[in-house]
Design a protein around this motif. Sequence first.
Motif, short mmCIF file in Angstrom:
data_model
loop_
_atom_site.label_atom_id
_atom_site.label_comp_id
_atom_site.label_asym_id
_atom_site.label_seq_id
_atom_site.Cartn_x
_atom_site.Cartn_y
_atom_site.Cartn_z
N GLY A 156 5.35 -0.05 -20.12
CA GLY A 156 6.32 -0.64 -19.49
C GLY A 156 6.78 0.25 -18.65
N ILE A 157 6.75 1.80 -18.60
CA ILE A 157 7.33 2.51 -18.02
C ILE A 157 7.12 2.42 -16.54
CG2 ILE A 157 7.87 4.97 -17.64
CD1 ILE A 157 7.07 5.58 -21.58
N LYS A 158 8.11 2.14 -15.67
CA LYS A 158 7.86 1.83 -14.18
C LYS A 158 8.83 3.06 -13.63
CE LYS A 158 8.42 -3.16 -15.03
NZ LYS A 158 9.22 -3.17 -16.78
N ALA A 193 -2.04 5.35 -8.02
CA ALA A 193 -2.17 4.89 -6.94
C ALA A 193 -2.66 2.90 -7.59
CB ALA A 193 -3.50 5.05 -5.63
N GLY A 194 -1.80 1.87 -6.40
CA GLY A 194 -2.39 0.82 -6.95
C GLY A 194 -1.50 -0.04 -8.35
N SER A 195 -1.02 1.44 -8.79
CA SER A 195 0.11 0.74 -10.38
C SER A 195 1.96 0.63 -10.11
CB SER A 195 0.79 1.82 -11.21
OG SER A 195 0.94 3.44 -10.88
N ASP A 196 1.77 0.55 -8.64
CA ASP A 196 3.60 -0.31 -8.72
C ASP A 196 4.33 1.07 -9.69
OD1 ASP A 196 4.55 -1.80 -7.14
OD2 ASP A 196 5.46 -2.82 -8.07
N ILE A 197 3.85 1.84 -10.07
CA ILE A 197 5.00 2.88 -10.55
C ILE A 197 5.42 3.66 -9.54
CG2 ILE A 197 5.11 4.41 -12.23
CD1 ILE A 197 2.69 3.62 -14.18
N THR A 245 2.31 10.11 3.52
CA THR A 245 2.26 8.63 4.21
C THR A 245 0.85 8.63 4.46
OG1 THR A 245 2.00 10.22 5.76
CG2 THR A 245 4.49 8.69 6.53
N ARG A 246 0.66 9.42 3.20
CA ARG A 246 -1.94 9.22 2.94
C ARG A 246 -1.49 8.25 2.12
NH1 ARG A 246 -3.48 13.93 -0.57
NH2 ARG A 246 -6.37 12.83 -0.63
N TYR A 247 -0.05 8.35 0.99
CA TYR A 247 -0.47 7.34 -0.62
C TYR A 247 0.39 5.63 0.41
CZ TYR A 247 -1.94 11.01 -2.23
OH TYR A 247 -2.15 12.36 -2.56
N VAL A 249 0.70 4.37 -3.24
CA VAL A 249 1.65 4.82 -4.30
C VAL A 249 2.77 4.85 -3.99
CG1 VAL A 249 1.94 6.98 -5.40
CG2 VAL A 249 0.28 6.68 -4.53
N ASN A 250 3.42 3.71 -4.92
CA ASN A 250 4.86 4.08 -4.81
C ASN A 250 5.93 5.18 -4.94
OD1 ASN A 250 7.67 2.18 -4.82
ND2 ASN A 250 7.14 1.01 -6.32
N ILE A 251 6.18 5.87 -3.53
CA ILE A 251 7.06 6.94 -3.73
C ILE A 251 8.59 6.59 -3.36
CG2 ILE A 251 7.38 9.44 -2.70
CD1 ILE A 251 4.04 8.74 -2.01
N LYS A 252 8.99 6.97 -3.99
CA LYS A 252 10.70 6.83 -4.13
C LYS A 252 11.63 7.71 -3.75
CE LYS A 252 12.76 2.87 -4.47
NZ LYS A 252 13.30 2.26 -4.21
N TYR A 253 11.07 9.08 -3.99
CA TYR A 253 12.32 10.39 -3.68
C TYR A 253 10.77 11.27 -3.84
CZ TYR A 253 15.62 7.66 -5.82
OH TYR A 253 16.34 6.93 -6.93
N VAL A 254 10.86 12.62 -2.66
CA VAL A 254 10.72 13.75 -3.13
C VAL A 254 11.35 14.98 -3.50
CG1 VAL A 254 9.57 15.51 -1.31
CG2 VAL A 254 9.25 12.79 -0.72
N ALA A 255 10.91 15.66 -4.47
CA ALA A 255 11.95 16.18 -4.99
C ALA A 255 11.82 17.80 -4.52
CB ALA A 255 11.75 16.39 -6.96
#
Length: 486
Positions: A52-54, A70-74, A103-105, A111-117
């Motif tokens: 359940g790690i999101k 990809a497709g995992s919603d994590i 943007t490729r993802y 892929v549910n990208i939220k941040y770029v470190a």
Amino acid sequence: MGNSYFLGTSIPIFLSLLFLCDFVNGLGVNWGTMASHRLPPKTVVQMLKDNGIKKVKLFDADSTTMNALAGSDIEVMVSIPNDQLLAMNSYKRAKEWVRRNVTRYSFNGGVNIKYVAMGNEPFLTTYNGSFINITFPALQNIQNALNEAGVGDSIKATVPSNADVYNSQKNNPVPSAGRFRHDISGLMTQIVEFLARNGAPLTINIYPFLSLYGNDDFPFNYAFFDGGNPIVDNGIQYTNVFDANFDTLVSALRAIGHGDMTIIVGEVGWPTDGDKNANIANAKRFYNGLMPRLAANTGTPLLPGYLEVYLFGLLDEDVKSIAPGNFERHWGIYRYDGQPKFPMDLSGQNQNRYLIAAQNVEYLPQKWCVFNPKANDLSKLADNINYACTLSDCTALGYGSSCNNLDANGNTSYAFNIYYQVQNQNGMACNFQGLAMETTQNPSQGACSFIIQIDSSTSFVGPPVTRMIIFAVFTFLLLLSRTRIP
Ligand SMILES: *[C@@H]1O[C@H](CO)[C@@H](O)[C@H](O)[C@H]1NC(C)=O
Ligand SMILES: *[C@@H]1O[C@H](CO)[C@@H](O)[C@H](O)[C@H]1NC(C)=O
Ligand SMILES: *[C@@H]1O[C@H](CO)[C@@H](O)[C@H](O)[C@H]1NC(C)=O
Ligand SMILES: *[C@@H]1O[C@H](CO)[C@@H](O)[C@H](O)[C@H]1NC(C)=O
């Protein structure tokens, strides 16, 4: 009456069920890959899902990992390593990075990208200022590129920093005296202002273990969450160094007029080997304190409430640099092979249960390499141990570590075996000038584990010869089948 009685009992039951099934709010993990043998990324992603790690934080944007996610919603934090920050000082390169790695993802099922470190702790004092002038321009370029690509509303650039970017005064070491480190206070102010303008968070790594490490005067219990001697600051009682450290940052932000800045804890955790304080019991105590607080949205005295936290780390990494200390290779809540090390309850209720292990892990055969007691020329022993330990991970042998109690032959065997496993049990890697031999008897003793490595031949390293033979046979069959068809 009947109805209200029904409601009166079912609501609390419903709520408590909800609470029982609940998962610690905002919990993520750091997924590092500095390992000689990596679990297949798909296996790791399945393990995250099973538990359940999101949220996950990566140290690069490796496409194999990204494709597995990809497709995992994590939710994913991707990273630009320190050594690529300079390149990102070019806006053209930054746009290219965003196009190739973000943007490729961005598609349905992507892929549910939220941040770029931006880098990893680039302002660490041990880097001697190497990244001080290049991190902020890189941050600006990447966020601007995200904005230009139309994804800036949901994807934010941030700079994961070590807690050494702030401190409190030497003569007044209380959280309320927190300020940004003197040499970078101007830079940190600019960064915070930029992050605030873009609705991006500040990311900080906080390590109570490191407060304790190499500082025998540090009050031991204060590193944990279950009752150290309180420090009183303006009437607030601090009972643990995590709260005190975090609130030092809150004070530093308040001092520059940004007390409302969103803060993410990018890394927090406890290692299980490689130092006298790095062991399973202490790690368990630390997490058993941390999890219930996250579940209850306790926050800290200056910032109560929800906290987004990424544990460090997911898996042990046997080729991580040990410059900071031998413990560096033992931060995982899982062993190298995806087996949980100790009970950990992600619902924050400290039930005595283990995380779900990685499934269908393939291991090399049950074979070890050990010291050959019949060997008679021992003059080359030290050289051979040294060779083995230079090319593999012998950190478990050190003072205070899990294999420190072995006798001299045990030490030798440990070194020979760990090298042999890194070399995929290649028979030639168990010779050591006649000092070694292979065995099918497990030489592990007590807490000291003589490991068997993962069989990564199908995914990564693998003997190229095998792959070439398979490829040749496959091509031959293919040609054969083609020639028959017409
Ligand atoms: C995308 O990320 C990968 C992995 O971190 C990196 O090697 C590559 O250089 C990046 N692509 C671009 C165009 O910068
Ligand atoms: C930083 O400086 C010290 C002392 O001059 C040196 O030993 C070390 O290698 C330097 N570290 C880096 C990352 O440049
Ligand atoms: C960073 O820039 C300052 C001001 O231009 C300069 O004095 C300093 O030497 C630079 N530091 C590095 C590591 O390049
Ligand atoms: C085994 O190796 C460790 C680490 O090098 C060392 O501290 C210890 O003294 C060794 N034990 C023996 C019996 O040689």
